[in-house]
Design an enzyme around this catalytic site. Structure first.
Site, PDB file in Angstrom:
ATOM      1  CG  HIS A 156      -1.681  -1.228   1.431  1.00 46.29           C
ATOM      2  ND1 HIS A 156      -2.893  -1.506   0.840  1.00 46.29           N
ATOM      3  CD2 HIS A 156      -1.360  -2.326   2.157  1.00 46.29           C
ATOM      4  CE1 HIS A 156      -3.295  -2.708   1.215  1.00 46.29           C
ATOM      5  NE2 HIS A 156      -2.379  -3.236   2.004  1.00 46.29           N
ATOM      6  CB  SER A 277      12.998  22.126 -14.891  1.00 44.08           C
ATOM      7  OG  SER A 277      12.277  23.333 -14.970  1.00 44.08           O
ATOM      8  CE  LYS A 283      11.471  18.872 -10.792  1.00 39.21           C
ATOM      9  NZ  LYS A 283      10.261  19.371 -11.438  1.00 39.21           N
ATOM     10  CD  GLU A 290       8.659  11.587 -15.143  1.00 48.40           C
ATOM     11  OE1 GLU A 290       8.103  12.114 -14.196  1.00 48.40           O
ATOM     12  OE2 GLU A 290       9.347  12.228 -15.957  1.00 48.40           O
TER      13      GLU A 290
END
Ligand code: ARG
Length: 459
Positions: A156, A277, A283, A290
């Site tokens: 979980h 970024s 970043k 992804e």
């Protein structure tokens, strides 16, 4: 130039021509089409439909053609032929004239296309199998280097019980083993040649289909021509195996994206597979992972596309089946690319041992051990669970870990708890106890690594 002009009085509409054309994507099959054509010409010769001189001329011309497109199959895209079969036949006729027109004797594009596709799929499956092995090898290298790195295991997405980084790697090796065996299984059913099935009811010429099949590297020839030209089960199978494989890669990506987050901070991904970024200078985004996670969606889409194309399709060949290719080509390329991307990620990954351990120490992931300790002292598990739950609540309210509680605190909840509790709830003790088959105990893990190294030939 079409292959079917004789019966037609009027020209095709320009838009229909474009709509009907598959050369724009089936050009990918040109090598397979030429190779199968050579085998077909040999079969025609064995059945005395071509003389050996004629067959020689056809085969040599096809080999020249093969050489011409060897380095760049895309050159055939600039032509106006309907499909790859028309292109090969027309190019042959251009080279050797009338004799080239004999090649299509007893053959149909319906058995040709599925033969080409099966040959193409076989090659791609071998490549996928190699990449799956390569990824497993990379997992094992990381596992071996991080056998003793303790980290939290999750259910979980809540810290559940401690595991090791090696154990996490080994979980993915198991998934990849199943992907591998599923792909091999597809190969068994796919490796049967449909060539010589003609349009739908077999060829009217005396072709030894078994020999023809063997000459192309197939294990045997299909049993029923009607089925052979209609069958695209192998595409459904490949796409379903690809979907499962991509699902595994998407879970791998998600795990690593989380491990790489500022919140978890268990790993650092290399600059070589991340991007920055345009606005926020701090970043470093896990784009490679992804994209794997997202590309899973398009492979599922391909599976649904082929299933829908085939649903309720009457026997035998229908032009609908031309829509089997783009989804197949795209899905296989996607899976292969994602396997490759996953390998790159692992090759450059950095595991942060200390923060992994610190996270495992937090989150009460040793609570099960307290309950098991009480069970050993004769308490029923359900009761032990309840006592431990209350102990955890106590520790949470004081912002303490279980192992930092005083013995007197433990004893408020159970007077069966003694001084030896501390040695039972160390992270190492949690791991060591799980030494039955498949458990996280370092002894089990290192045996598993050894076994996999042998299997993968990396000793
Ligand atoms: N381009 C066709 C396909 O991909 C090849 C077979 C054509 N057969 C036919 N009868 N028109 O399915």
């Amino acid at each position: 130039m079409t292959l079917w002009g004789g019966r037609f009085i009027h020209e095709s509409d320009a838009f229909f021509k474009k709509f009907n054309k598959s050369l724009t994507f089936d050009y990918i099959l040109v090598k397979e089409d030429i190779k199968a054509s050579i085998s077909w010409s040999q079969a025609l010769m064995k059945s005395n439909i071509l003389t050996s001189d004629e067959q020689n001329i056809i085969e040599s011309a096809l080999l020249v053609l093969l050489r011409e497109i060897q380095d760049d199959t895309k050159i055939i895209l600039n032509t106006s032929y309907e499909d790859v079969h028309s292109w090969v036949e027309a190019s042959l006729i251009k080279k050797i004239g009338k004799l080239g027109k004999k090649l299509h004797t007893g053959r149909s594009r319906n058995d040709q296309i599925t033969t080409d596709l099966k040959l193409w799929c076989k090659n791609k499956i071998y490549l996928l199998l190699e990449n799956i092995i390569e990824l497993q090898k990379n997992f094992i290298v990381i596992a071996e280097a991080n056998e003793h790195v303790i980290m939290p295991g999750y259910t979980h997405l809540q810290r559940a019980q401690p595991i090791t980084f090696a154990y996490w790697c080994l979980a993915y090796v198991e998934m990849l083993k199943r992907d591998f065996s599923r792909l091999k299984d597809v190969l068994k059913r796919l490796n049967i040649s449909p060539l010589g099935s003609g349009a739908l009811s077999g060829t009217a010429w005396n072709i030894d289909r078994k020999k023809l099949a063997l000459s192309m590297g197939f294990a045997s020839a299909t049993n029923n021509a009607l089925d052979s030209v209609s069958d695209r089960d192998y595409i459904v199978e490949i796409l379903s195996v690809s979907s499962i494989g991509m699902m595994h890669l998407s879970r791998f990506s998600e795990d690593l994206i989380f491990f790489n987050s500022g919140e978890a901070n268990f790993i650092e991904l290399s600059d070589s597979i991340t991007s920055g970024s345009s606005l926020m200078p701090q970043k470093k985004n896990p784009d490679g992972l992804e994209l794997i996670r997202a590309k899973c969606g398009r492979v599922y889409g391909s599976l649904f596309s082929i299933l829908t194309v085939l649903k309720s399709l009457p026997l035998s060949y229908n032009k609908d089946m031309q829509e089997d290719k783009e989804c197949l080509f795209d899905a296989i390329e996607t899976w292969n690319n994602c396997l490759f991307m996953a390998i790159l990620v692992l090759k450059n990954i950095k595991i942060k041992h200390i923060s992994c351990r610190q996270a495992a120490e937090k989150g009460y992931s040793n609570a099960t051990e307290v309950a098991d300790y009480l069970v050993k002292k004769g308490v029923a598990f359900r009761e032990a669970h309840d006592i431990t739950g209350r102990l955890v609540l106590h520790a949470i309210s004081r912002k303490q870990s279980l192992s930092s509680l005083q013995l007197s605190t433990f004893q408020i909840y159970s007077n069966l708890i003694e001084d030896d509790i501390y040695q039972h709830i160390t992270l190492e003790a949690c791991l060591n106890k799980r030494c039955s088959q498949g458990g996280v105990a370092p002894k089990q893990t290192s045996q598993a690594i050894m076994k996999e190294k042998k299997r993968l030939n990396i000793i």
